[in-house]
Write a protein that holds these residues in place. Structure first.
Motif, mmCIF file in Angstrom:
data_model
loop_
_atom_site.group_PDB
_atom_site.id
_atom_site.type_symbol
_atom_site.label_atom_id
_atom_site.label_comp_id
_atom_site.label_asym_id
_atom_site.label_seq_id
_atom_site.Cartn_x
_atom_site.Cartn_y
_atom_site.Cartn_z
ATOM 1 N N ARG A 157 0.844 -1.189 0.000
ATOM 2 C CA ARG A 157 0.000 0.000 0.000
ATOM 3 C C ARG A 157 0.880 1.241 0.000
ATOM 4 N NH1 ARG A 157 -2.763 -3.480 -1.050
ATOM 5 N NH2 ARG A 157 -4.859 -4.033 -0.328
ATOM 6 N N ARG A 158 0.479 2.239 -0.778
ATOM 7 C CA ARG A 158 1.226 3.490 -0.845
ATOM 8 C C ARG A 158 0.297 4.639 -0.462
ATOM 9 N NH1 ARG A 158 5.861 1.794 -3.362
ATOM 10 N NH2 ARG A 158 5.620 -0.009 -4.770
ATOM 11 N N LEU A 159 0.795 5.577 0.292
ATOM 12 C CA LEU A 159 0.021 6.717 0.739
ATOM 13 C C LEU A 159 0.938 7.913 0.898
ATOM 14 C CD1 LEU A 159 -0.656 6.432 4.558
ATOM 15 C CD2 LEU A 159 0.563 4.629 3.331
ATOM 16 N N THR A 160 0.344 9.069 1.147
ATOM 17 C CA THR A 160 1.119 10.288 1.335
ATOM 18 C C THR A 160 0.806 10.870 2.698
ATOM 19 O OG1 THR A 160 1.084 10.756 -1.041
ATOM 20 C CG2 THR A 160 1.625 12.584 0.421
ATOM 21 N N LEU A 161 1.842 11.080 3.496
ATOM 22 C CA LEU A 161 1.692 11.674 4.824
ATOM 23 C C LEU A 161 2.373 13.033 4.839
ATOM 24 C CD1 LEU A 161 2.486 8.591 7.120
ATOM 25 C CD2 LEU A 161 0.258 9.384 6.316
ATOM 26 N N ASN A 162 1.576 14.074 5.050
ATOM 27 C CA ASN A 162 2.123 15.428 5.091
ATOM 28 C C ASN A 162 2.961 15.734 3.850
ATOM 29 O OD1 ASN A 162 1.010 15.826 7.718
ATOM 30 N ND2 ASN A 162 2.734 14.666 8.588
ATOM 31 N N GLY A 163 2.473 15.267 2.687
ATOM 32 C CA GLY A 163 3.137 15.544 1.428
ATOM 33 C C GLY A 163 4.293 14.625 1.082
ATOM 34 N N ILE A 164 4.565 13.635 1.926
ATOM 35 C CA ILE A 164 5.696 12.733 1.712
ATOM 36 C C ILE A 164 5.186 11.329 1.393
ATOM 37 C CG2 ILE A 164 7.772 11.720 2.735
ATOM 38 C CD1 ILE A 164 7.920 14.168 4.559
ATOM 39 N N PRO A 165 5.655 10.705 0.296
ATOM 40 C CA PRO A 165 5.221 9.340 -0.027
ATOM 41 C C PRO A 165 5.720 8.327 1.017
ATOM 42 C CG PRO A 165 6.201 10.416 -1.933
ATOM 43 C CD PRO A 165 6.525 11.270 -0.744
ATOM 44 N N VAL A 166 4.830 7.447 1.406
ATOM 45 C CA VAL A 166 5.125 6.399 2.386
ATOM 46 C C VAL A 166 4.619 5.077 1.833
ATOM 47 C CG1 VAL A 166 4.443 5.483 4.652
ATOM 48 C CG2 VAL A 166 5.161 7.864 4.438
ATOM 49 N N LEU A 251 -2.917 0.418 6.495
ATOM 50 C CA LEU A 251 -2.428 -0.788 7.161
ATOM 51 C C LEU A 251 -3.532 -1.829 7.280
ATOM 52 C CD1 LEU A 251 -0.250 -2.352 8.747
ATOM 53 C CD2 LEU A 251 -0.988 -1.109 10.798
ATOM 54 N N THR A 252 -4.722 -1.391 7.655
ATOM 55 C CA THR A 252 -5.850 -2.316 7.791
ATOM 56 C C THR A 252 -6.204 -2.948 6.451
ATOM 57 O OG1 THR A 252 -6.746 -1.053 9.658
ATOM 58 C CG2 THR A 252 -8.267 -2.523 8.493
ATOM 59 N N ASP A 253 -6.205 -2.139 5.400
ATOM 60 C CA ASP A 253 -6.521 -2.647 4.069
ATOM 61 C C ASP A 253 -5.503 -3.692 3.629
ATOM 62 O OD1 ASP A 253 -8.365 -2.371 1.811
ATOM 63 O OD2 ASP A 253 -6.613 -1.670 0.719
#
Length: 399
Positions: A157-166, A251-253
């Motif tokens: 899974r990929r997401l963005t936290l505060n503009g930063i890729p995680v 994380l759940t997904d």
């Protein structure tokens, strides 16, 4: 890429001779940076040596971890004091080869119970695995942890936290001895987000509760079950109070995808079935009934035989130990994206065509919906059918 998708994680896999087949049986996952760790373990009173070791390490410290050694083909369970000593020997060697302290190395094992861990084989395997660590090693590592699994189980899974890729990556194994509260399954999750230990544990426990704790294949709990997550902060993004819900969702997904994959690959399984109970007084009571239905051999064999014998479902619900009014309950079955078919309506058989019910049971995936009409409580369990192949696999597991 699975566990090596997040920045800073590398993996390797080798065949070190634990499995007589010569298949991959030793995986090593390491981080270029120290990791915060969290885990959920089996609730079985008989715990394997690696579970006891990991629990002790995480009680001592929850940050600074660098690697996880995972072997398949040998559970190192019920092996007495030697079993725990063998775990220490393996983690000390892995630490030495990687250049990290021994107490920064964790371990998981899966396979046959009651057989001493072949440390010499693992030692030789680690000497080949350490120099082979790479960002491309994730899929091989997922294959190396398999036992009766027919395919590797990986998710990203990929997401963005505060503009930063995680990124969050994960791999799991499990096909039999699967039941809520952890059962024979291992899962290792990695992320390049920065997360403090308490928050990481809370995030993992919440994700596990609606994923790995919602599956059952055969109702048996293992001695080795572990779901572990390592967070190394390499992305440069921290999970704070504001971004916690977004990370929790991802994380759940990921955990739900891995958990479903375990059920779909259940030993001898031909069906994936969701048991959903609604209208209970509480979600807990709904879950108890759903689990009782999901682990009923009579229900599961009816799934396998594609026989819409709804009486078995109702009988299993009534034996779950949760009081309800039999004259108020209703039962449906449903294929994905289709209108549910009513089989039992408020205490009496409904009018329906048997051919239509059988068509739904012939699907590779379908849903069973039971409404108790007592309240707002609702919950679900994922399960599979029980086939001839399951008996064959487990009747000859050691041979």
């Amino acid at each position: 890429m699975s566990v090596t998708a997040p920045q800073g994680f590398r993996a390797a896999a080798v065949a070190c001779g634990i499995k007589a087949s010569g298949a991959l049986d030793l995986a090593l996952v390491a981080s270029t940076r120290p990791c915060t760790a969290a885990a959920v373990f089996t609730t079985n009173q008989v715990k394997a040596a690696p579970v006891r070791y990991d629990q002790a390490m995480l009680a001592h410290r929850r940050a600074g971890f660098r690697a996880v050694v995972i072997n398949s083909g040998n559970a190192n369970a019920c092996t007495g004091p030697q079993g725990l000593s063998d775990v220490y020997r393996v983690t000390e060697l892995a630490g030495f080869l990687l250049g990290f302290p021994a107490d920064t190395i964790l371990m998981m094992s899966t396979g046959v119970i009651g057989v001493p861990l072949p440390v010499d084989k693992i030692r030789a395997g680690l000497m080949r695995a350490v120099p082979a660590l790479s960002e491309a090693g994730g899929e091989a590592a997922a294959r190396a942890i398999m036992t009766t699994d027919t395919r590797p189980k990986m998710a990203v899974r990929r997401l963005t936290l505060n503009g930063i890729p995680v990124t969050i990556g994960g791999m799991a194994k499990g096909a039999g001895m699967i039941h809520p509260h952890m059962a024979t399954m291992l899962a290792l999750i990695t992320t390049d987000a920065e997360i403090d230990a308490d928050r990481l544990q809370a995030l993992l426990r919440s994700a596990v509760d609606v994923s790995f704790h919602r599956i059952t294949v055969d109702g048996d709990q293992s001695t080795n079950d572990t779901v572990m997550i390592l967070a190394n902060g390499a992305a440069g993004a921290a999970v704070d109070e504001g971004s916690m819900p977004l990370f929790q969702e991802a994380l759940t997904d990921l955990c739900m995808e891995l958990a479903k994959a375990i059920v779909q690959d259940g030993e001898g399984a031909t069906k994936f079935v969701e048991i959903r109970v609604r209208g209970a007084r509480t979600p807990e009571e709904a879950r108890r009934i759903a689990r009782h239905i999901a682990r009923s051999p009579l229900v599961k064999t009816a799934f396998y035989g594609e026989d819409p014998n709804w009486g078995r479902i109702l009988a299993a619900a009534g034996a779950a130990g949760v009081p309800f009014d039999p004259d108020a309950i209703s039962l449906w079955i449903q294929r994905e994206n289709e209108t549910p078919l009513l089989l039992f309506d408020r205490g009496a058989p409904a009018f329906y065509f048997e051919e239509e019910a059988r068509r739904i049971f012939q699907a590779s995936a379908f849903r069973v919906i039971l409404d108790l009409d007592m309240g707002e409580g609702e919950d679900w369990v994922w399960t599979c059918d029980l086939s001839h192949e399951y008996v064959t696999i487990n009747g000859k597991y050691r041979t």
